[in-house]
Design a protein around this motif. Structure first.
Motif, PDB file in Angstrom:
ATOM      1  N   UNK A  68     -21.246 -30.576 -32.208  1.00 43.93           N
ATOM      2  CA  UNK A  68     -20.971 -29.258 -31.633  1.00 43.93           C
ATOM      3  C   UNK A  68     -21.409 -29.154 -30.183  1.00 43.93           C
ATOM      4  N   UNK A  69     -22.600 -29.699 -29.869  1.00 46.48           N
ATOM      5  CA  UNK A  69     -23.074 -29.671 -28.481  1.00 46.48           C
ATOM      6  C   UNK A  69     -22.171 -30.517 -27.589  1.00 46.48           C
ATOM      7  N   UNK A  70     -21.708 -31.642 -28.119  1.00 47.74           N
ATOM      8  CA  UNK A  70     -20.789 -32.479 -27.330  1.00 47.74           C
ATOM      9  C   UNK A  70     -19.468 -31.753 -27.088  1.00 47.74           C
ATOM     10  N   UNK A  71     -18.980 -31.053 -28.094  1.00 40.79           N
ATOM     11  CA  UNK A  71     -17.719 -30.319 -27.953  1.00 40.79           C
ATOM     12  C   UNK A  71     -17.848 -29.196 -26.928  1.00 40.79           C
ATOM     13  N   UNK A  72     -19.018 -28.579 -26.852  1.00 41.36           N
ATOM     14  CA  UNK A  72     -19.238 -27.472 -25.915  1.00 41.36           C
ATOM     15  C   UNK A  72     -19.555 -27.947 -24.505  1.00 41.36           C
ATOM     16  N   UNK A  73     -19.929 -29.195 -24.377  1.00 39.97           N
ATOM     17  CA  UNK A  73     -20.399 -29.708 -23.094  1.00 39.97           C
ATOM     18  C   UNK A  73     -19.300 -29.703 -22.034  1.00 39.97           C
ATOM     19  N   UNK A  74     -19.724 -29.377 -20.832  1.00 40.46           N
ATOM     20  CA  UNK A  74     -18.825 -29.429 -19.681  1.00 40.46           C
ATOM     21  C   UNK A  74     -19.114 -30.664 -18.829  1.00 40.46           C
ATOM     22  N   UNK A  75     -19.895 -31.597 -19.414  1.00 44.06           N
ATOM     23  CA  UNK A  75     -20.274 -32.813 -18.703  1.00 44.06           C
ATOM     24  C   UNK A  75     -19.549 -34.012 -19.310  1.00 44.06           C
ATOM     25  N   UNK A  76     -18.443 -34.434 -18.716  1.00 45.14           N
ATOM     26  CA  UNK A  76     -17.697 -35.562 -19.264  1.00 45.14           C
ATOM     27  C   UNK A  76     -18.501 -36.865 -19.283  1.00 45.14           C
ATOM     28  N   UNK A  77     -19.460 -37.008 -18.367  1.00 42.34           N
ATOM     29  CA  UNK A  77     -20.296 -38.217 -18.366  1.00 42.34           C
ATOM     30  C   UNK A  77     -21.176 -38.281 -19.611  1.00 42.34           C
ATOM     31  N   UNK A  78     -21.708 -37.131 -20.021  1.00 39.05           N
ATOM     32  CA  UNK A  78     -22.550 -37.080 -21.221  1.00 39.05           C
ATOM     33  C   UNK A  78     -21.712 -37.371 -22.462  1.00 39.05           C
ATOM     34  N   UNK A  79     -20.536 -36.813 -22.526  1.00 40.73           N
ATOM     35  CA  UNK A  79     -19.640 -37.098 -23.649  1.00 40.73           C
ATOM     36  C   UNK A  79     -19.277 -38.580 -23.683  1.00 40.73           C
ATOM     37  N   UNK A  80     -19.006 -39.157 -22.517  1.00 40.92           N
ATOM     38  CA  UNK A  80     -18.656 -40.581 -22.441  1.00 40.92           C
ATOM     39  C   UNK A  80     -19.837 -41.451 -22.868  1.00 40.92           C
ATOM     40  N   UNK A  81     -21.046 -41.034 -22.537  1.00 35.35           N
ATOM     41  CA  UNK A  81     -22.244 -41.769 -22.959  1.00 35.35           C
ATOM     42  C   UNK A  81     -22.306 -41.867 -24.486  1.00 35.35           C
TER      43      UNK A  81
END
Length: 191
Positions: free
Chosen positions: A88-101
């Protein structure tokens, strides 16, 4: 229509009738009353409902359960739906680098499992899974590889999600709220 109306009782485009306004207002007021069981049931069933694919979610769910397993005292990370929280936190994130990590980190876990065991993490035996996790954690104090950095991120978010969940707070930590403590002081004495 050439008369400037949209065909609904002669109203201009972009306007609402009283009836439509009442319907929209009633729907907006009723929306918070709709149970969220349908949303949480999706995550509890182990299905991806946010950022991760179903396979990534299953892998994350298993990794978090290995970090905080169920025991006689309390349910583990799976019982606290830690993977759902992280997803859920990944889905809400506006940081594509964090999602890519996270995506690359989960791929690296699969790669390490295939390297060590010749099969995917979820098809490995419990001992093989533990070996993969141990290899990831080996450089935790001074991470150098992307996989070691990912392990720190995984551990940090697993602990955060678990100990902010109802299970982590009330079952595992046995927090009872702000209540009067009779008898001996139950806290830590730093003297």
């Amino acid at each position: 229509m050439t008369d400037g109306t949209d065909g609904r009782s002669g109203t201009a485009p972009g306007t609402l009738s009283r009836r439509e306004m009442i319907e929209v207002t009633a729907a907006a007021l009723a929306a918070p009353l709709v149970p969220v069981k349908a949303v949480t049931a999706h995550a509890a069933a182990g299905l991806s409902g946010g950022f991760l694919t179903a396979a990534e979610y299953a892998l994350l769910d298993e990794l978090t359960e290995l970090l905080i397993p169920a025991d006689d005292h309390s349910p583990g990370a799976r019982g606290a739906r830690v993977a759902g929280y992280i997803d859920g936190r990944l889905a809400e994130s506006l940081e594509p680098d964090w999602q890519a990590l996270w995506r690359s980190g989960l791929e690296a876990v699969e790669g390490l499992s295939r390297e060590l065991n010749g099969q995917s993490f979820l098809h490995a035996t419990p001992d093989q899974r533990t070996a993969v996790l141990s290899r990831m954690a080996a450089g935790e104090s001074d991470p150098k590889t992307p996989l070691e950095h990912f392990f720190k991120e995984l551990k940090r978010w697993t602990v955060r999600a678990y100990y902010t969940s109802k299970i982590g707070i009330h079952v595992d930590q046995e927090y009872k709220g702000n209540v009067y403590q009779r008898g001996e002081f139950a806290g830590f004495d730093a003297t």
